[in-house]
Design a protein around this motif. Structure first.
Motif, PDB file in Angstrom:
ATOM      1  N   ALA A  38      60.835  49.225 -87.150  1.00  0.00           N
ATOM      2  CA  ALA A  38      61.001  48.251 -88.220  1.00  0.00           C
ATOM      3  C   ALA A  38      62.304  48.448 -88.983  1.00  0.00           C
ATOM      4  O   ALA A  38      62.947  47.493 -89.380  1.00  0.00           O
ATOM      5  CB  ALA A  38      59.809  48.324 -89.174  1.00  0.00           C
ATOM      6  N   GLY A  39      62.718  49.688 -89.225  1.00  0.00           N
ATOM      7  CA  GLY A  39      63.917  49.956 -89.997  1.00  0.00           C
ATOM      8  C   GLY A  39      64.968  50.704 -89.199  1.00  0.00           C
ATOM      9  O   GLY A  39      64.713  51.197 -88.101  1.00  0.00           O
ATOM     10  N   VAL A  40      66.178  50.793 -89.775  1.00  0.00           N
ATOM     11  CA  VAL A  40      67.292  51.463 -89.102  1.00  0.00           C
ATOM     12  C   VAL A  40      66.975  52.931 -88.851  1.00  0.00           C
ATOM     13  O   VAL A  40      67.164  53.449 -87.744  1.00  0.00           O
ATOM     14  CB  VAL A  40      68.577  51.332 -89.941  1.00  0.00           C
ATOM     15  N   GLU A  41      66.470  53.622 -89.881  1.00  0.00           N
ATOM     16  CA  GLU A  41      66.177  55.049 -89.737  1.00  0.00           C
ATOM     17  C   GLU A  41      65.054  55.279 -88.731  1.00  0.00           C
ATOM     18  O   GLU A  41      65.092  56.231 -87.947  1.00  0.00           O
ATOM     19  CB  GLU A  41      65.797  55.652 -91.095  1.00  0.00           C
ATOM     20  N   GLY A  42      64.065  54.400 -88.741  1.00  0.00           N
ATOM     21  CA  GLY A  42      62.971  54.534 -87.795  1.00  0.00           C
ATOM     22  C   GLY A  42      63.436  54.365 -86.359  1.00  0.00           C
ATOM     23  O   GLY A  42      63.007  55.100 -85.463  1.00  0.00           O
ATOM     24  N   THR A  43      64.316  53.398 -86.140  1.00  0.00           N
ATOM     25  CA  THR A  43      64.859  53.190 -84.799  1.00  0.00           C
ATOM     26  C   THR A  43      65.708  54.370 -84.362  1.00  0.00           C
ATOM     27  O   THR A  43      65.616  54.828 -83.220  1.00  0.00           O
ATOM     28  CB  THR A  43      65.695  51.896 -84.760  1.00  0.00           C
ATOM     29  N   LEU A  44      66.529  54.886 -85.284  1.00  0.00           N
ATOM     30  CA  LEU A  44      67.351  56.050 -84.953  1.00  0.00           C
ATOM     31  C   LEU A  44      66.482  57.227 -84.537  1.00  0.00           C
ATOM     32  O   LEU A  44      66.784  57.940 -83.569  1.00  0.00           O
ATOM     33  CB  LEU A  44      68.231  56.419 -86.142  1.00  0.00           C
ATOM     34  N   LYS A  45      65.383  57.446 -85.254  1.00  0.00           N
ATOM     35  CA  LYS A  45      64.479  58.547 -84.928  1.00  0.00           C
ATOM     36  C   LYS A  45      63.880  58.346 -83.537  1.00  0.00           C
ATOM     37  O   LYS A  45      63.732  59.312 -82.772  1.00  0.00           O
ATOM     38  CB  LYS A  45      63.367  58.637 -85.971  1.00  0.00           C
ATOM     39  N   ARG A  46      63.514  57.108 -83.211  1.00  0.00           N
ATOM     40  CA  ARG A  46      62.936  56.835 -81.898  1.00  0.00           C
ATOM     41  C   ARG A  46      63.949  57.104 -80.787  1.00  0.00           C
ATOM     42  O   ARG A  46      63.623  57.697 -79.754  1.00  0.00           O
ATOM     43  CB  ARG A  46      62.458  55.389 -81.816  1.00  0.00           C
ATOM     44  N   VAL A  47      65.173  56.641 -80.991  1.00  0.00           N
ATOM     45  CA  VAL A  47      66.214  56.823 -79.978  1.00  0.00           C
ATOM     46  C   VAL A  47      66.536  58.307 -79.809  1.00  0.00           C
ATOM     47  O   VAL A  47      66.704  58.804 -78.688  1.00  0.00           O
ATOM     48  CB  VAL A  47      67.468  56.011 -80.350  1.00  0.00           C
ATOM     49  N   ALA A  48      66.623  59.024 -80.942  1.00  0.00           N
ATOM     50  CA  ALA A  48      66.888  60.461 -80.878  1.00  0.00           C
ATOM     51  C   ALA A  48      65.764  61.191 -80.147  1.00  0.00           C
ATOM     52  O   ALA A  48      66.021  62.093 -79.332  1.00  0.00           O
ATOM     53  CB  ALA A  48      67.065  61.021 -82.282  1.00  0.00           C
TER      54      ALA A  48
END
Length: 320
Positions: A91-101
């Motif tokens: 949903a959010g930028v930080e959440g997506t970054l965490k998923r990709v990481a």
């Protein structure tokens, strides 16, 4: 009735271990575990959270469905990649970054082999990738710090990324004991001639694989915030056609390094040596990273890519 297991640290650790086993191995639900241990359901939830946070439990996903995703296939075709891993967007930028990481953290160990010399850049995405990794036992792997030390206020310094990755991989770490950029080219030349620094820079020539992110040319980008480039220098490079940053160096739309005021002052692996490695793993996501990612991919630095579905779609759109 069982005695509640929260009387001491050792007893609590035993309870966390038992709760994790009952939940993940024996498939008991949280209410049944609470009855078995004589605690509340809320306590069981806390135990399970502690098990995840401590690394006692690691949940991983099979990589094949994500690397065979339609978007992953299209990315490989468009940019000549060996493989791509596309995670669902959050949903959010930080959440997506965490998923990709997290996706990169799970995928990276499967891409390593004995004898690899793994170079690592710096930045938030790279740092989060290392943070998300569990402890892995590797054989004859060395981790090489690709760029000099960055006086970053963000916490994800180059040496933090390399040191932590080596620890997670049980690998030898070769850091670069020099700033990422010096005040003038003469100082850089003198420092590069120092035996210790010269040996560390020479080791970068043994690099076989690398992990890095694409940086933007925005005024609030990390390359500016960390003091690698000033706003004035950023403007010079943007006027010359800069579209992204890779390992602290500015590149144009085709991925070519741009000449400018930082020439001769940078300490670390040059971009021409990043091409042709057995693996170049690009880990990036977000709309502001699409243009820089396109430049990195067009420049031929990456053989593997980890991103999210939304970023992958935007990347393919601008590549058409």
């Amino acid at each position: 009735m069982a005695t509640p297991r929260n009387a001491g640290r050792g007893i609590r650790e035993d309870a966390v271990i038992e709760a994790a086993w009952l939940y993940f191995h024996d498939s008991l639900n949280q209410n049944d575990i609470a009855t078995r241990l004589g605690v509340s359901r809320a306590t069981v939830v806390t135990y399970l959270q502690e098990a995840r946070a401590s690394g006692l439990v690691r949940i991983s996903l099979a990589e094949e469905p994500f690397t065979r995703h339609r978007l992953a296939h299209d990315l490989c075709d468009r940019f000549g990649l060996k493989a791509a891993y596309v995670a669902p967007a959050a949903a959010g930028v930080e959440g997506t970054l965490k998923r990709v990481a997290r996706a990169a953290a799970e995928w990276l160990p499967t891409l390593l082999e004995p004898g690899d010399r793994l170079g690592i850049a710096w930045g938030q995405t790279v740092f989060e990738t290392v943070e998300a990794m569990g402890q892995i036992q590797t054989e004859d792997v060395k981790v090489l710090q690709l760029v000099g030390s960055v006086p970053s206020p963000f916490g994800f310094t180059a040496e933090a990324c390399s040191t932590n990755l080596a620890r997670k991989l049980s690998a030898e770490c070769i850091n670069l004991f020099a700033p990422v950029i010096l005040s003038n080219a003469e100082n850089a030349r003198i420092l590069m001639a120092e035996p210790i620094i010269a040996a560390q820079l020479a080791t970068l020539g043994t690099c076989t694989k690398a992990i890095f992110a694409a940086g933007s040319c925005l005024p609030d980008s990390h390359v500016v915030g960390a003091g690698v480039a000033s706003l004035a220098e950023l403007d010079v490079y943007k006027a010359a056609g800069a579209k992204g940053v890779l390992c602290g160096r500015f590149i144009d739309a085709q991925g070519s390094p741009l000449p400018g005021p930082m020439d001769g002052r940078m300490m670390g692996m040059t971009l021409d040596r990043l091409r042709g490695l057995q693996m170049g793993l690009l880990v990036s996501c977000g709309s502001e990273k699409v243009v820089p990612m396109h430049s990195v991919l067009t420049g031929g630095y990456a053989t593997h890519l980890v991103t999210d579905a939304d970023t992958a779609t935007e990347l393919l759109d601008i590549a058409r």
